[in-house]
Design a protein around this motif. Structure first.
Motif, PDB file in Angstrom:
ATOM      1  N   VAL A   1      18.508  13.456  12.144  1.00  0.00           N
ATOM      2  CA  VAL A   1      18.927  12.136  12.633  1.00  0.00           C
ATOM      3  C   VAL A   1      20.414  11.916  12.369  1.00  0.00           C
TER       4      VAL A   1
ATOM      5  N   ARG B   1      20.016  12.161  -2.080  1.00  0.00           N
ATOM      6  CA  ARG B   1      18.964  11.288  -2.563  1.00  0.00           C
ATOM      7  C   ARG B   1      17.588  11.868  -2.285  1.00  0.00           C
TER       8      ARG B   1
ATOM      9  N   TRP C   1       1.910   3.974  -5.138  1.00  0.00           N
ATOM     10  CA  TRP C   1       3.199   4.597  -4.870  1.00  0.00           C
ATOM     11  C   TRP C   1       4.257   4.011  -5.766  1.00  0.00           C
TER      12      TRP C   1
ATOM     13  N   LEU D   1      21.943  11.032   3.195  1.00  0.00           N
ATOM     14  CA  LEU D   1      20.697  10.955   2.413  1.00  0.00           C
ATOM     15  C   LEU D   1      20.393  12.262   1.706  1.00  0.00           C
TER      16      LEU D   1
ATOM     17  N   ALA E   1       7.880   5.721  -7.300  1.00  0.00           N
ATOM     18  CA  ALA E   1       9.250   5.229  -7.178  1.00  0.00           C
ATOM     19  C   ALA E   1       9.821   4.948  -8.564  1.00  0.00           C
TER      20      ALA E   1
ATOM     21  N   ASP F   1       1.298   3.167   2.278  1.00  0.00           N
ATOM     22  CA  ASP F   1       1.981   3.282   3.560  1.00  0.00           C
ATOM     23  C   ASP F   1       3.327   2.573   3.580  1.00  0.00           C
ATOM     24  N   ASP F   2       3.514   1.649   2.656  1.00  0.00           N
ATOM     25  CA  ASP F   2       4.789   0.930   2.612  1.00  0.00           C
ATOM     26  C   ASP F   2       5.838   1.700   1.826  1.00  0.00           C
ATOM     27  N   GLN F   3       5.429   2.824   1.320  1.00  0.00           N
ATOM     28  CA  GLN F   3       6.366   3.673   0.585  1.00  0.00           C
ATOM     29  C   GLN F   3       7.532   4.032   1.491  1.00  0.00           C
ATOM     30  N   PRO F   4       8.738   3.866   0.980  1.00  0.00           N
ATOM     31  CA  PRO F   4       9.896   4.142   1.830  1.00  0.00           C
ATOM     32  C   PRO F   4       9.871   5.578   2.335  1.00  0.00           C
ATOM     33  N   SER F   5      10.171   5.743   3.598  1.00  0.00           N
ATOM     34  CA  SER F   5      10.250   7.094   4.146  1.00  0.00           C
ATOM     35  C   SER F   5      11.704   7.417   4.457  1.00  0.00           C
ATOM     36  N   VAL F   6      11.967   8.669   4.671  1.00  0.00           N
ATOM     37  CA  VAL F   6      13.338   9.134   4.856  1.00  0.00           C
ATOM     38  C   VAL F   6      13.444   9.812   6.215  1.00  0.00           C
ATOM     39  N   PRO F   7      14.437   9.440   7.015  1.00  0.00           N
ATOM     40  CA  PRO F   7      14.615  10.124   8.293  1.00  0.00           C
ATOM     41  C   PRO F   7      14.931  11.598   8.082  1.00  0.00           C
ATOM     42  N   SER F   8      14.574  12.414   9.034  1.00  0.00           N
ATOM     43  CA  SER F   8      14.862  13.846   8.909  1.00  0.00           C
ATOM     44  C   SER F   8      16.374  14.062   8.999  1.00  0.00           C
TER      45      SER F   8
ATOM     46  N   THR G   1       0.850  -1.191   0.000  1.00  0.00           N
ATOM     47  CA  THR G   1       0.000   0.000   0.000  1.00  0.00           C
ATOM     48  C   THR G   1       0.886   1.240   0.000  1.00  0.00           C
TER      49      THR G   1
END
Lengths: 277, 185
Positions: A64, A86, A137, A83, A141, A54-61, A52
């Motif tokens: 971090v 990217r 999503w 990161l 990608a 929601d499984d889209q990769p997220s990126v830490p701020s 779904t």
């Protein structure tokens, strides 16, 4: 009897029951190895089909990495967020619009297009990628990788060019460089003969590496498909457009750098790209 | 050199204490760790905290990592699962003290590790991203749009055999990733 071809097992796992012939089916029924292989792949397919948004990769701020860097006392030259680059690329790829770059239409006669003008509602003009992007999503990608910075190209060039179509030219494209090809540029012109045959005339200005070749593609506006038109030899080429190909959907002209590896697929190394309008 | 060989180089350099390898591991897997944590904790801020804990902990504990026995990504996901479980427990404690609710009213989540199915989805999404085109696009057409391999071949103007072998190779890689790193077993 021989085991079923692994290609066939994979198709069976995707639910393509017709992929196997009767003798193969018979073998499957009696071979624990083959049927176990299909079952395992089926589990993988089930996970793939359950993805779904929601499984889209997220990126830490960025905070971090700063915290990791400070807490571990890493070398100063590693202070930049690994990161950083990217995530910027990802934003460009899927972002709404980018700042319009200096555009070929600037020096064209006729009214200057307003950079912030909404896309034309003319049915013959494809709407920007973002509006057409399917919900999944997965395609965003795909856009990030296959298209890289289509957002930039779209923001800059989804405008009608100032020149009116003349003669048999039915659409034009300004081809903008992708980030890996700074300074490259190009133009494409879709021409139509009275008998309906269409040709794409492509010109490219870009540095030439020692090996490989250039290939011209038409890519669907939602990036869900692409058609190869042929090899571009030199700086200009004319390519037949397959009859029946809907160029309002396959509306992105793309020129890629291809290695001589025998792989017919797009290398994902696009030099320039732009939409036909 | 395939992605696995490149990953192994990073893993060995990481184990040897090369800080640049830590940055590279972060570049490569911080998003995965963050996604797993966000899916479990439901909060990007908490996922940030977990990501920090995981990479700091992994670096400090790198002597316990054997690059020839486990992938670095697998090891990081393992640490992430512990960190996520800790975060869930901390939330329960927080609830208990902050609200001074009767303990009986607080539902202890009991689990703590991300649900295995959710972890599998995140891993598969990540591996799909690593696949590269056209394998990734082909599998997405099969997964999301339910196209058959001959429809995909027509759609992408590719030979049937090419599509078939991409389907087989791609599915095998996804399956392997779930086997190695996945939760459900």
């Amino acid at each position: 009897m021989a085991h079923v071809d692994p290609d066939i097992l994979a198709l069976l796992a995707l639910g393509e029951q017709d992929a196997v012939d009767p003798s193969g089916r018979e073998h499957l029924a009696s071979c624990p190895e083959c049927s176990a292989a299909v079952d395992e792949l089926r589990r993988t397919v089930a996970v793939g089909r359950s993805l779904t948004d929601d499984d889209q990769p997220s990126v830490p701020s960025p905070a971090v990495w700063r915290a990791v860097h400070a807490e571990l006392g890493l070398a100063p030259e590693l202070a930049a967020d690994p990161l950083g680059e990217r995530s910027a690329t990802a934003e460009l790829a899927v972002g709404p619009t980018a700042e319009p770059t200096a555009d070929a239409s600037v020096d064209a006669p006729g009214p200057a297009p307003a950079p912030t003008a909404p896309p034309s509602t003319d049915a013959s003009v494809v709407v920007p990628l973002r509006a057409r992007r399917p919900r999944s999503w997965a395609w965003t990608a795909a856009a990030a990788c296959l298209a890289l910075v289509i957002g930039v190209g779209a923001g800059a060039t989804w405008m009608r060019r100032g020149t009116a179509p003349t003669g048999s030219t039915v659409a034009n494209a300004t081809l903008d460089a992708l980030p890996a090809w700074p300074g490259a540029s190009g133009e494409a012109r879709l021409e139509k003969e009275p008998d309906g045959t269409r040709r794409l005339v492509v010109s490219l200005a870009a540095g030439v590496p020692d090996d490989g070749f250039r290939e011209v593609w038409l890519i669907r506006d939602d990036l869900s498909g692409l058609v190869s038109l042929g090899v571009l030899d030199g700086t200009e080429g004319t390519f037949d457009v397959p009859a029946g190909l809907d160029t309002t959907r396959y509306s992105l002209v793309d020129v890629s750098q291809e290695p001589l590896d025998g792989n017919p697929a797009h290398s994902s190394d696009s030099i320039v790209r732009g939409p036909l309008v | 050199m395939g992605p696995d060989a490149a990953d192994l180089d990073v893993a060995r350099a990481f184990r040897a204490g090369d800080e640049a390898a830590l940055a590279e591991a972060y570049r490569r897997w911080a998003g995965l760790v963050h996604t797993v944590a966000r899916r479990s904790l439901g909060s990007a801020a908490d996922a940030d905290d977990v990501t920090q804990v995981v990479f700091v902990g992994a670096w400090r504990g790198r002597s316990g990592f054997d690059p020839d026995r486990a992938r670095l990504s697998t090891w990081l996901v393992g640490i992430a699962r512990h960190a996520i479980a800790d975060a869930h427990r901390a939330r329960v404690r927080h609830l208990r003290t902050e609200r001074a609710l009767a303990t009986s009213l607080v539902t202890d989540p009991g689990e703590g590790a991300p649900a295995d199915a959710a972890l599998d989805r995140v891993l598969l999404a990540d591996e799909l991203d690593q696949l590269g085109d056209p394998g990734r696009t082909i599998l997405r057409l099969a997964f999301d749009h339910g196209l058959t391999h001959s429809q995909i071949a027509a759609e992408l103007a590719m030979p049937l055999g090419t599509v078939k072998s991409h389907v087989r190779r791609g599915l095998a890689r996804l399956r392997e990733r779930l086997e190695v790193d996945g939760g459900a077993r």
